[in-house]
Design a protein around this motif. Structure first.
Motif, short mmCIF file in Angstrom:
data_model
loop_
_atom_site.label_atom_id
_atom_site.label_comp_id
_atom_site.label_asym_id
_atom_site.label_seq_id
_atom_site.Cartn_x
_atom_site.Cartn_y
_atom_site.Cartn_z
N ARG A 20 0.84 -1.08 0.05
CA ARG A 20 0.02 0.06 0.10
C ARG A 20 0.90 1.17 -0.17
O ARG A 20 1.95 1.15 -0.16
CB ARG A 20 -0.97 -0.12 1.42
CG ARG A 20 -1.89 -1.34 1.48
CD ARG A 20 -2.72 -1.20 2.26
NE ARG A 20 -1.99 -1.70 3.70
CZ ARG A 20 -2.77 -1.83 4.89
NH1 ARG A 20 -4.27 -1.74 4.81
NH2 ARG A 20 -2.05 -2.10 5.81
N SER A 21 0.25 2.39 -0.07
CA SER A 21 0.85 3.63 -0.03
C SER A 21 1.74 3.87 0.99
O SER A 21 2.85 4.59 1.01
CB SER A 21 0.07 4.75 -0.31
OG SER A 21 -0.74 4.88 -1.37
N ASP A 22 1.43 3.10 2.35
CA ASP A 22 2.25 3.27 3.47
C ASP A 22 3.21 2.14 3.60
O ASP A 22 3.80 2.32 4.67
CB ASP A 22 1.34 3.67 4.51
CG ASP A 22 0.54 2.24 4.83
OD1 ASP A 22 0.71 1.32 4.09
OD2 ASP A 22 -0.01 2.09 5.95
N ALA A 26 -1.38 -5.13 3.30
CA ALA A 26 -2.94 -5.24 3.94
C ALA A 26 -3.11 -6.55 4.63
O ALA A 26 -2.58 -7.72 3.89
CB ALA A 26 -3.96 -5.12 3.09
N PRO A 27 -3.47 -6.87 5.80
CA PRO A 27 -3.40 -8.20 6.39
C PRO A 27 -4.45 -9.21 5.37
O PRO A 27 -4.13 -10.36 5.42
CB PRO A 27 -4.10 -7.86 7.79
CG PRO A 27 -3.84 -6.60 8.12
CD PRO A 27 -3.77 -5.76 6.82
N ALA A 236 -2.52 -5.40 -14.52
CA ALA A 236 -2.19 -4.13 -13.78
C ALA A 236 -2.97 -3.70 -12.75
O ALA A 236 -4.28 -4.04 -12.88
CB ALA A 236 -2.13 -3.04 -14.76
N VAL A 237 -2.51 -3.03 -11.68
CA VAL A 237 -3.42 -2.45 -10.67
C VAL A 237 -3.82 -1.19 -11.14
O VAL A 237 -3.44 -0.60 -11.71
CB VAL A 237 -2.55 -2.39 -9.28
CG1 VAL A 237 -2.43 -3.70 -8.49
CG2 VAL A 237 -1.28 -1.55 -9.48
N GLY A 238 -5.16 -1.05 -10.41
CA GLY A 238 -5.80 0.31 -10.99
C GLY A 238 -5.20 1.72 -10.82
O GLY A 238 -5.46 2.62 -11.30
N ASN A 239 -4.08 1.88 -10.16
CA ASN A 239 -3.06 2.99 -9.77
C ASN A 239 -1.94 2.95 -10.79
O ASN A 239 -1.11 3.86 -10.63
CB ASN A 239 -2.55 3.01 -8.46
CG ASN A 239 -1.81 1.64 -8.04
OD1 ASN A 239 -2.50 0.75 -7.62
ND2 ASN A 239 -0.61 1.91 -7.81
N ASP A 256 -4.20 0.38 -2.78
CA ASP A 256 -4.60 0.80 -1.79
C ASP A 256 -6.00 0.08 -1.44
O ASP A 256 -6.55 0.40 -0.17
CB ASP A 256 -4.68 2.16 -1.58
CG ASP A 256 -3.38 2.81 -1.32
OD1 ASP A 256 -2.49 2.25 -0.74
OD2 ASP A 256 -3.20 4.09 -1.84
N GLU A 257 -6.80 -0.52 -2.12
CA GLU A 257 -7.92 -0.97 -1.90
C GLU A 257 -7.59 -2.67 -2.19
O GLU A 257 -8.79 -3.45 -2.24
CB GLU A 257 -8.75 -0.69 -3.07
CG GLU A 257 -8.86 0.77 -3.01
CD GLU A 257 -9.83 1.17 -4.28
OE1 GLU A 257 -10.61 0.49 -4.97
OE2 GLU A 257 -9.88 2.56 -4.53
#
Length: 273
Positions: A20-22, A26-27, A236-239, A256-257
């Motif tokens: 993710r952006s951080d 994600a768990p 590809a991821v959406g970002n 991030d999703e």
């Protein structure tokens, strides 16, 4: 459709894709990766990151198959703690390029990734400091004249305008046996010709006994393009930038999703049915 998940290899980029952006996983994504592997699927990462910066995601490192690291220069088995394959830059051309670029652009940061799996800062920059912080990268400070003989790759780091100038400068010169690829808005990497995430996926298939037709590559940036082109199926991821999305057979939710986890779960469901 393949007969079982055991015939399938999913190779996923980390930054901007799985992370993710951080810079966390994600768990729910990690849980889905564990489930996918427990059901027999092959999953690993293809990243420009160093071994330490992958190993700090301990649950991921102990779950995946041998990983494509350093942008494709090293295939590393974290379970056995050993390099399976290693490619280095041509000595003279790489050193000449580093000298030329640092002389022409004093504000440019440069990190040399040695074949000893150590990292050597040849020149600092704010952008390079950000990379070091994000990846918890340990390094030695060395002038470019005092580097070890063999390097996997070199990362140049600066703001986008300066990197564009560096790329234009390099395009006017010849450095045999190397090529350059952006690995993020602030980073440009000097790589050995023939070494990429795309070439490494073929070596990984041979190692695991998986057909290249049964591979899925998931990425988000230009250094994932060759991987996506070589794989049996590109995602590809959406970002991702629009031109990277155009390389893909399908586009999933952004990093991030939980796009990777959702996609793996969809694959699992297909085999359950």
């Amino acid at each position: 459709m393949r007969d079982s998940l055991g015939e399938l290899l999913v190779v996923c980029d980390m930054d901007g894709t799985l992370l993710r952006s951080d810079h966390t996983i994600a768990p729910c994504d990690m849980e889905t990766i564990r489930l996918f592997v427990a059901l027999g699927g092959h999953f690993t990462v293809a990243t420009g990151r160093t071994l330490r910066s992958i190993d700090m995601y301990a649950e991921l490192a102990k779950t995946i198959d041998p990983a494509i690291t350093y942008g494709g220069c090293v295939i590393y088995d974290f379970k056995k703690q050993t390099a399976v394959q290693s490619t280095i830059l041509p000595h003279l051309a790489a050193r000449q390029c580093l000298r030329d670029v640092l002389k022409a652009f004093p504000g440019l940061g440069a990190m040399v990734m040695g074949s000893d799996l150590r990292h050597y800062q040849a020149a600092p920059s704010l952008a390079l400091h950000g990379l070091v912080q994000d990846e918890m990268m340990a390094y030695f400070m060395r002038p470019h004249e005092d580097m070890p003989d063999e390097w996997h790759k070199v990362v140049f780091a600066a703001h986008e305008e300066l990197l564009a100038e560096v790329q234009a400068y390099i395009a006017e010169r010849t450095y045999p046996g190397v090529y350059f690829v952006p690995s993020g808005p602030l980073y440009l990497e000097m790589m050995p010709k023939g070494a990429s995430k795309g070439s490494a996926i073929h070596a990984l298939c041979d190692l695991l006994g998986v057909s290249i037709k049964n591979t899925i590559a998931i990425g988000d940036y230009y250094n994932d393009a060759e991987l996506m082109k070589q794989a049996g199926h590109a995602v590809a991821v959406g970002n991702a930038p629009e031109d990277i999305k155009q390389l893909a057979d399908e586009v999933i939710a952004p990093n991030d999703e939980g796009g990777v986890g959702q996609y793996l779960y969809k694959i699992i469901r297909e085999y359950e049915e």
